[in-house]
Design an enzyme around this catalytic site. Structure first.
Site, PDB file in Angstrom:
ATOM      1  N   GLU A  43       0.820  -1.223   0.000  1.00 57.41           N
ATOM      2  CA  GLU A  43       0.000   0.000   0.000  1.00 57.41           C
ATOM      3  C   GLU A  43       0.852   1.271   0.000  1.00 57.41           C
ATOM      4  O   GLU A  43       2.067   1.215   0.234  1.00 57.41           O
ATOM      5  CB  GLU A  43      -0.948   0.001   1.204  1.00 57.41           C
ATOM      6  CG  GLU A  43      -0.224   0.034   2.541  1.00 57.41           C
ATOM      7  CD  GLU A  43      -1.017   0.736   3.638  1.00 57.41           C
ATOM      8  OE1 GLU A  43      -1.525   1.845   3.407  1.00 57.41           O
ATOM      9  OE2 GLU A  43      -1.104   0.162   4.736  1.00 57.41           O
ATOM     10  N   LYS A  71      -5.286  11.026   1.105  1.00 58.55           N
ATOM     11  CA  LYS A  71      -5.433   9.646   1.590  1.00 58.55           C
ATOM     12  C   LYS A  71      -6.689   9.071   0.941  1.00 58.55           C
ATOM     13  O   LYS A  71      -7.792   9.580   1.159  1.00 58.55           O
ATOM     14  CB  LYS A  71      -5.543   9.668   3.112  1.00 58.55           C
ATOM     15  CG  LYS A  71      -5.823   8.325   3.739  1.00 58.55           C
ATOM     16  CD  LYS A  71      -5.939   8.478   5.248  1.00 58.55           C
ATOM     17  CE  LYS A  71      -6.743   7.349   5.854  1.00 58.55           C
ATOM     18  NZ  LYS A  71      -7.111   7.632   7.247  1.00 58.55           N
ATOM     19  N   VAL A 117      -5.474   0.509   2.891  1.00 57.42           N
ATOM     20  CA  VAL A 117      -5.638  -0.943   2.757  1.00 57.42           C
ATOM     21  C   VAL A 117      -6.855  -1.246   1.878  1.00 57.42           C
ATOM     22  O   VAL A 117      -6.789  -2.083   0.966  1.00 57.42           O
ATOM     23  CB  VAL A 117      -5.763  -1.607   4.148  1.00 57.42           C
ATOM     24  CG1 VAL A 117      -6.232  -3.054   4.029  1.00 57.42           C
ATOM     25  CG2 VAL A 117      -4.423  -1.528   4.881  1.00 57.42           C
ATOM     26  N   ASP A 121     -17.036   5.486  13.871  1.00 58.41           N
ATOM     27  CA  ASP A 121     -15.795   5.482  13.087  1.00 58.41           C
ATOM     28  C   ASP A 121     -15.266   4.057  12.947  1.00 58.41           C
ATOM     29  O   ASP A 121     -14.604   3.527  13.834  1.00 58.41           O
ATOM     30  CB  ASP A 121     -14.748   6.394  13.743  1.00 58.41           C
ATOM     31  CG  ASP A 121     -13.542   6.603  12.843  1.00 58.41           C
ATOM     32  OD1 ASP A 121     -13.406   5.878  11.829  1.00 58.41           O
ATOM     33  OD2 ASP A 121     -12.726   7.495  13.151  1.00 58.41           O
ATOM     34  N   SER A 169     -13.246   1.741  10.088  1.00 54.12           N
ATOM     35  CA  SER A 169     -12.489   1.858   8.835  1.00 54.12           C
ATOM     36  C   SER A 169     -13.134   1.084   7.698  1.00 54.12           C
ATOM     37  O   SER A 169     -13.607  -0.049   7.880  1.00 54.12           O
ATOM     38  CB  SER A 169     -11.069   1.343   9.043  1.00 54.12           C
ATOM     39  OG  SER A 169     -10.372   1.356   7.810  1.00 54.12           O
ATOM     40  N   ALA A 170     -13.092   1.695   6.525  1.00 53.51           N
ATOM     41  CA  ALA A 170     -13.572   1.015   5.304  1.00 53.51           C
ATOM     42  C   ALA A 170     -12.721  -0.216   4.988  1.00 53.51           C
ATOM     43  O   ALA A 170     -13.140  -1.065   4.194  1.00 53.51           O
ATOM     44  CB  ALA A 170     -13.560   1.988   4.129  1.00 53.51           C
ATOM     45  N   ASP A 171     -11.544  -0.318   5.614  1.00 50.52           N
ATOM     46  CA  ASP A 171     -10.713  -1.518   5.410  1.00 50.52           C
ATOM     47  C   ASP A 171     -11.491  -2.787   5.779  1.00 50.52           C
ATOM     48  O   ASP A 171     -11.320  -3.837   5.156  1.00 50.52           O
ATOM     49  CB  ASP A 171      -9.448  -1.485   6.296  1.00 50.52           C
ATOM     50  CG  ASP A 171      -8.473  -0.385   5.913  1.00 50.52           C
ATOM     51  OD1 ASP A 171      -8.684   0.277   4.874  1.00 50.52           O
ATOM     52  OD2 ASP A 171      -7.497  -0.194   6.671  1.00 50.52           O
ATOM     53  N   LYS A 180      -3.362  -1.705  15.652  1.00 53.00           N
ATOM     54  CA  LYS A 180      -2.851  -0.883  16.747  1.00 53.00           C
ATOM     55  C   LYS A 180      -3.897  -0.729  17.831  1.00 53.00           C
ATOM     56  O   LYS A 180      -5.093  -0.693  17.546  1.00 53.00           O
ATOM     57  CB  LYS A 180      -2.542   0.514  16.216  1.00 53.00           C
ATOM     58  CG  LYS A 180      -1.276   0.584  15.432  1.00 53.00           C
ATOM     59  CD  LYS A 180      -0.708   1.997  15.487  1.00 53.00           C
ATOM     60  CE  LYS A 180       0.627   2.018  14.818  1.00 53.00           C
ATOM     61  NZ  LYS A 180       0.523   2.242  13.368  1.00 53.00           N
TER      62      LYS A 180
HETATM   63  N1  PSU Z   1      -2.719   1.626  10.686  1.00 54.57           N
HETATM   64  C1  PSU Z   1      -1.378   1.634  10.822  1.00 54.57           C
HETATM   65  N2  PSU Z   1      -0.622   2.228   9.871  1.00 54.57           N
HETATM   66  C2  PSU Z   1      -1.184   2.809   8.763  1.00 54.57           C
HETATM   67  C3  PSU Z   1      -2.608   2.772   8.626  1.00 54.57           C
HETATM   68  C4  PSU Z   1      -3.323   2.166   9.609  1.00 54.57           C
HETATM   69  O1  PSU Z   1      -0.862   1.112  11.798  1.00 54.57           O
HETATM   70  O2  PSU Z   1      -0.466   3.345   7.915  1.00 54.57           O
HETATM   71  C5  PSU Z   1      -3.237   3.350   7.398  1.00 54.57           C
HETATM   72  C6  PSU Z   1      -3.547   2.233   6.383  1.00 54.57           C
HETATM   73  O3  PSU Z   1      -3.368   2.734   5.076  1.00 54.57           O
HETATM   74  C7  PSU Z   1      -5.016   1.961   6.638  1.00 54.57           C
HETATM   75  C8  PSU Z   1      -5.531   3.347   6.958  1.00 54.57           C
HETATM   76  O4  PSU Z   1      -5.681   1.398   5.533  1.00 54.57           O
HETATM   77  O5  PSU Z   1      -4.498   3.941   7.726  1.00 54.57           O
HETATM   78  C9  PSU Z   1      -6.831   3.301   7.706  1.00 54.57           C
HETATM   79  O6  PSU Z   1      -7.360   4.579   7.798  1.00 54.57           O
HETATM   80  P1  PSU Z   1      -8.867   4.772   8.286  1.00 54.57           P
HETATM   81  O7  PSU Z   1      -8.875   4.340   9.720  1.00 54.57           O
HETATM   82  O8  PSU Z   1      -9.134   6.229   8.113  1.00 54.57           O
HETATM   83  O9  PSU Z   1      -9.715   3.912   7.393  1.00 54.57           O
HETATM   84 MN    MN Z   2     -12.327   6.374   9.994  1.00 57.51          MN
END
Ligand code: PSU
Ligand code: MN
Length: 306
Positions: free
Chosen positions: A28, A90, A110, A142, A144-146, A163
């Site tokens: 990524e 992002k 991701v 909140d 994540s879309a992941d 994390k």
């Molecule tokens: N968690 C980490 N390192 C990262 C990310 C998440 O420990 O770099 C990044 C990844 O690209 C992940 C994104 O897909 O943050 C998730 O962001 P969000 O929570 O806004 O979906």
């Molecule tokens: Mn988010």
């Protein structure tokens, strides 16, 4: 050859490997632009590509450049994304169509990396940590879309767990709801990124790249939609003290609340804050766990091709 999406560019080396049935590992780019400071981000991204090669696979770092979905980018392009840092948008799933239409750049999360990898026919992807259900999501929503991407797109993601900026218990519940198997590589316990332990259990422990490849191939052959999550604990010698890192994370979360940080800014803010509070110790751990994941992903991709 099958007609690929008209917005997609697959690098020649990646295309050749896929056509020849050779292993490819997706990587990524949000981790480059938003996850680490310059120049460590670029050094790490290039070193990760080398580790993938040393373990017999072709790396495909994924990003959006000038509105093109890129599966495989050059050293110069990695450097560009690293230098531009937070100025690169992002890009999660919802951002993709607008960035493509406007011919802009995007650092692939991701979710977006999975989406582009799947379009290109890449089945294995290595990263550091995935996004998940944030603490307090019962009111902020909140998530994540992941996680939804893991529920719908056929890519195996190798990470070091999630994390503790996230609610790990709720993240596991959400993955279960979406039908995503969570595998522990040589562990029963979900690793928590900087640490090997979290207090939560994975769904299945698998001990070899071949066993993981077999489970993943079977999911694909069954035609079950979605991905699979492999959690690979940080090597013992690089793992951080649990109590110390959790205190740093709590402080980072407290500051993000004070500052009213919301939405897509939350994850990058917390990542940068934790790096700052630990004076760079967490960055070293972060780099090492990504290396460790790249190696395992290349081995799994190799087994998939046997
Ligand atoms: N968690 C980490 N390192 C990262 C990310 C998440 O420990 O770099 C990044 C990844 O690209 C992940 C994104 O897909 O943050 C998730 O962001 P969000 O929570 O806004 O979906
Ligand atoms: Mn988010």
């Amino acid at each position: 050859m099958e007609q690929l999406n008209k917005y997609l560019d697959v690098a020649p080396e990646v295309q050749e490997a896929l056509a020849a049935g050779k292993p490819v590992v997706a990587l990524e780019s949000t981790i480059i632009s938003h996850g680490m400071p310059y120049p460590q981000n670029v050094e790490t991204a290039l070193a990760v590509e080398k580790i993938v090669r040393d373990n017999g696979a072709v790396p495909a770092t994924i990003a959006i450049l000038g509105g093109r979905l890129k599966a495989g980018i050059s050293v110069e392009e990695i450097d560009y994304l690293g230098k531009k840092g937070l100025d690169v948008i992002k890009a999660s799933r919802r951002d993709v169509p607008v960035l493509v239409a406007k011919k802009e750049d995007g650092a692939a999360t991701v979710a977006t990396t999975m989406l582009i990898a799947a379009m290109a026919g890449i089945k294995v992807f290595a990263t550091g940590g995935i996004g998940g259900v944030h603490r307090g999501a019962e009111t902020t929503m909140d998530i994540s879309a992941d996680l939804d991407e893991l529920g719908m797109t056929p890519v195996l993601v190798v990470c070091a767990g999630a994390k503790a900026i996230l609610d790990l218990g709720l993240t596991l519940e959400y993955l279960e709801t979406r039908g995503v198997p969570v595998i522990g590589y040589q562990t029963e316990e979900l690793p928590a990124f900087y640490t090997r332990k979290s207090g939560f259990k994975v769904d299945y422990r698998l001990d070899t790249p071949a066993e993981i490849a077999a489970a993943w191939s079977t999911k694909l052959e069954l035609g079950l939609k979605g991905g699979m999550l492999v959690t690979n604990p940080i090597p013992e010698e690089y793992s951080m003290d649990c109590e110390y890192i959790n205190k740093c994370i709590d402080d980072a979360i407290a500051e993000s609340k004070e500052k009213g940080i919301k939405g897509k800014e939350t994850t990058p803010f917390l990542l940068a804050k934790v790096t700052e509070i630990t004076g760079g110790d967490s960055l070293d751990a972060n780099i090492q766990l990504v290396f460790n994941n790249a190696k395992l992903a290349a081995q799994i991709a190799g087994e998939m091709c046997k």
